[in-house]
Write a protein that holds these residues in place. Structure first.
Motif, PDB file in Angstrom:
ATOM      1  N   GLY A  70       0.778  -1.228   0.000  1.00 28.92           N
ATOM      2  CA  GLY A  70       0.000   0.000   0.000  1.00 28.92           C
ATOM      3  C   GLY A  70       0.809   1.276   0.000  1.00 28.92           C
ATOM      4  O   GLY A  70       0.242   2.377  -0.026  1.00 28.92           O
ATOM      5  N   THR A  71       2.128   1.167  -0.004  1.00 29.66           N
ATOM      6  CA  THR A  71       2.967   2.370   0.004  1.00 29.66           C
ATOM      7  C   THR A  71       2.760   3.156  -1.277  1.00 29.66           C
ATOM      8  O   THR A  71       2.915   2.622  -2.378  1.00 29.66           O
ATOM      9  CB  THR A  71       4.462   1.996   0.150  1.00 29.66           C
ATOM     10  N   GLY A  72       2.399   4.415  -1.141  1.00 29.80           N
ATOM     11  CA  GLY A  72       2.168   5.274  -2.296  1.00 29.80           C
ATOM     12  C   GLY A  72       3.457   5.627  -3.008  1.00 29.80           C
ATOM     13  O   GLY A  72       4.480   5.879  -2.368  1.00 29.80           O
ATOM     14  N   PRO A 120       8.101  12.422  -3.402  1.00 28.59           N
ATOM     15  CA  PRO A 120       8.489  13.597  -4.187  1.00 28.59           C
ATOM     16  C   PRO A 120       9.543  13.270  -5.248  1.00 28.59           C
ATOM     17  O   PRO A 120       9.608  13.935  -6.286  1.00 28.59           O
ATOM     18  CB  PRO A 120       9.053  14.571  -3.144  1.00 28.59           C
ATOM     19  N   GLU A 121      10.327  12.226  -5.023  1.00 27.71           N
ATOM     20  CA  GLU A 121      11.356  11.838  -5.995  1.00 27.71           C
ATOM     21  C   GLU A 121      10.758  11.271  -7.277  1.00 27.71           C
ATOM     22  O   GLU A 121      11.386  11.316  -8.327  1.00 27.71           O
ATOM     23  CB  GLU A 121      12.301  10.779  -5.391  1.00 27.71           C
ATOM     24  N   LEU A 122       9.545  10.716  -7.192  1.00 30.57           N
ATOM     25  CA  LEU A 122       8.904  10.119  -8.374  1.00 30.57           C
ATOM     26  C   LEU A 122       7.939  11.122  -8.980  1.00 30.57           C
ATOM     27  O   LEU A 122       6.743  11.106  -8.728  1.00 30.57           O
ATOM     28  CB  LEU A 122       8.190   8.813  -8.015  1.00 30.57           C
ATOM     29  N   LEU A 145       1.405   2.907 -11.260  1.00 30.74           N
ATOM     30  CA  LEU A 145       2.451   3.644 -10.541  1.00 30.74           C
ATOM     31  C   LEU A 145       1.983   4.197  -9.196  1.00 30.74           C
ATOM     32  O   LEU A 145       2.761   4.820  -8.489  1.00 30.74           O
ATOM     33  CB  LEU A 145       2.949   4.809 -11.405  1.00 30.74           C
ATOM     34  N   GLU A 146       0.726   3.966  -8.863  1.00 26.17           N
ATOM     35  CA  GLU A 146       0.173   4.563  -7.652  1.00 26.17           C
ATOM     36  C   GLU A 146       0.760   3.994  -6.369  1.00 26.17           C
ATOM     37  O   GLU A 146       1.052   4.726  -5.430  1.00 26.17           O
ATOM     38  CB  GLU A 146      -1.350   4.405  -7.640  1.00 26.17           C
ATOM     39  N   THR A 147       0.938   2.667  -6.316  1.00 22.11           N
ATOM     40  CA  THR A 147       1.458   2.029  -5.101  1.00 22.11           C
ATOM     41  C   THR A 147       2.582   1.059  -5.445  1.00 22.11           C
ATOM     42  O   THR A 147       2.686   0.593  -6.590  1.00 22.11           O
ATOM     43  CB  THR A 147       0.365   1.233  -4.359  1.00 22.11           C
TER      44      THR A 147
END
Length: 87
Positions: A30-32, A38-40, A70-72
Protein backbone atom coordinates in the motif's frame (compact mmCIF):
# COMPACT_ATOMS: atom_id res chain seq x y z
CA UNK A 1 10.16 -13.78 1.94
CA UNK A 2 10.30 -11.39 -1.02
CA UNK A 3 10.93 -12.93 -4.44
CA UNK A 4 13.60 -11.66 -6.80
CA UNK A 5 11.19 -9.34 -8.66
CA UNK A 6 10.38 -7.68 -5.34
CA UNK A 7 14.05 -7.26 -4.46
CA UNK A 8 14.97 -6.00 -7.93
CA UNK A 9 12.12 -3.50 -7.90
CA UNK A 10 13.24 -2.12 -4.54
CA UNK A 11 16.80 -1.74 -5.89
CA UNK A 12 15.57 -0.06 -9.07
CA UNK A 13 13.46 2.43 -7.10
CA UNK A 14 16.39 3.19 -4.81
CA UNK A 15 18.83 3.69 -7.69
CA UNK A 16 16.59 5.62 -10.08
CA UNK A 17 14.96 7.86 -7.49
CA UNK A 18 18.02 8.30 -5.30
CA UNK A 19 16.18 7.06 -2.22
CA UNK A 20 17.97 6.75 1.10
CA UNK A 21 19.58 3.35 1.67
CA UNK A 22 16.94 1.06 3.19
CA UNK A 23 13.98 3.35 2.42
CA UNK A 24 12.54 1.03 -0.25
CA UNK A 25 12.87 -1.95 2.09
CA UNK A 26 10.14 -0.41 4.25
CA UNK A 27 7.66 -0.26 1.36
CA UNK A 28 4.62 -2.53 1.52
CA UNK A 29 1.89 -3.14 -1.04
CA UNK A 30 0.00 0.00 0.00
CA UNK A 31 2.97 2.37 0.00
CA UNK A 32 2.17 5.27 -2.30
CA UNK A 33 4.58 6.01 -5.13
CA UNK A 34 3.53 8.49 -7.81
CA UNK A 35 2.00 11.49 -6.10
CA UNK A 36 3.36 10.38 -2.72
CA UNK A 37 7.13 10.19 -3.20
CA UNK A 38 8.49 13.60 -4.19
CA UNK A 39 11.36 11.84 -5.99
CA UNK A 40 8.90 10.12 -8.37
CA UNK A 41 7.68 12.98 -10.48
CA UNK A 42 6.64 12.94 -14.12
CA UNK A 43 10.25 13.39 -15.24
CA UNK A 44 11.42 10.40 -13.18
CA UNK A 45 8.74 8.07 -14.57
CA UNK A 46 10.49 7.68 -17.95
CA UNK A 47 13.78 6.78 -16.26
CA UNK A 48 12.04 4.35 -13.97
CA UNK A 49 10.26 2.59 -16.83
CA UNK A 50 13.50 2.35 -18.83
CA UNK A 51 15.32 0.79 -15.87
CA UNK A 52 12.45 -1.64 -15.32
CA UNK A 53 12.73 -2.76 -18.93
CA UNK A 54 16.53 -3.09 -18.78
CA UNK A 55 16.89 -4.81 -15.42
CA UNK A 56 13.80 -7.02 -15.54
CA UNK A 57 14.26 -7.88 -19.24
CA UNK A 58 10.74 -6.83 -20.14
CA UNK A 59 9.12 -4.53 -22.69
CA UNK A 60 6.54 -2.02 -21.49
CA UNK A 61 4.16 -0.81 -24.17
CA UNK A 62 2.88 2.77 -24.03
CA UNK A 63 -0.72 1.62 -23.62
CA UNK A 64 0.22 -0.39 -20.51
CA UNK A 65 1.33 2.68 -18.57
CA UNK A 66 -1.31 4.22 -16.34
CA UNK A 67 -1.57 6.00 -13.03
CA UNK A 68 -2.88 2.93 -11.26
CA UNK A 69 0.25 0.95 -12.09
CA UNK A 70 2.45 3.64 -10.54
CA UNK A 71 0.17 4.56 -7.65
CA UNK A 72 1.46 2.03 -5.10
CA UNK A 73 4.43 -0.25 -4.63
CA UNK A 74 2.07 -3.23 -4.72
CA UNK A 75 0.58 -2.12 -8.03
CA UNK A 76 3.99 -1.67 -9.61
CA UNK A 77 5.19 -4.98 -8.21
CA UNK A 78 2.19 -6.88 -9.59
CA UNK A 79 2.69 -5.22 -12.98
CA UNK A 80 6.40 -6.17 -12.98
CA UNK A 81 5.65 -9.77 -11.96
CA UNK A 82 3.02 -10.13 -14.67
CA UNK A 83 5.38 -8.71 -17.32
CA UNK A 84 8.19 -11.06 -16.27
CA UNK A 85 5.83 -14.04 -16.38
CA UNK A 86 4.99 -13.33 -20.02
CA UNK A 87 8.47 -12.20 -21.14
Amino acid sequence: MPDDTDLLLRRILTDVLGLKQGQAETFDAGTGLFGHLPELDSMAVAGLLTELEDRLDIIIEDDEIDGEMLETFGGLLEFAKAKRATA
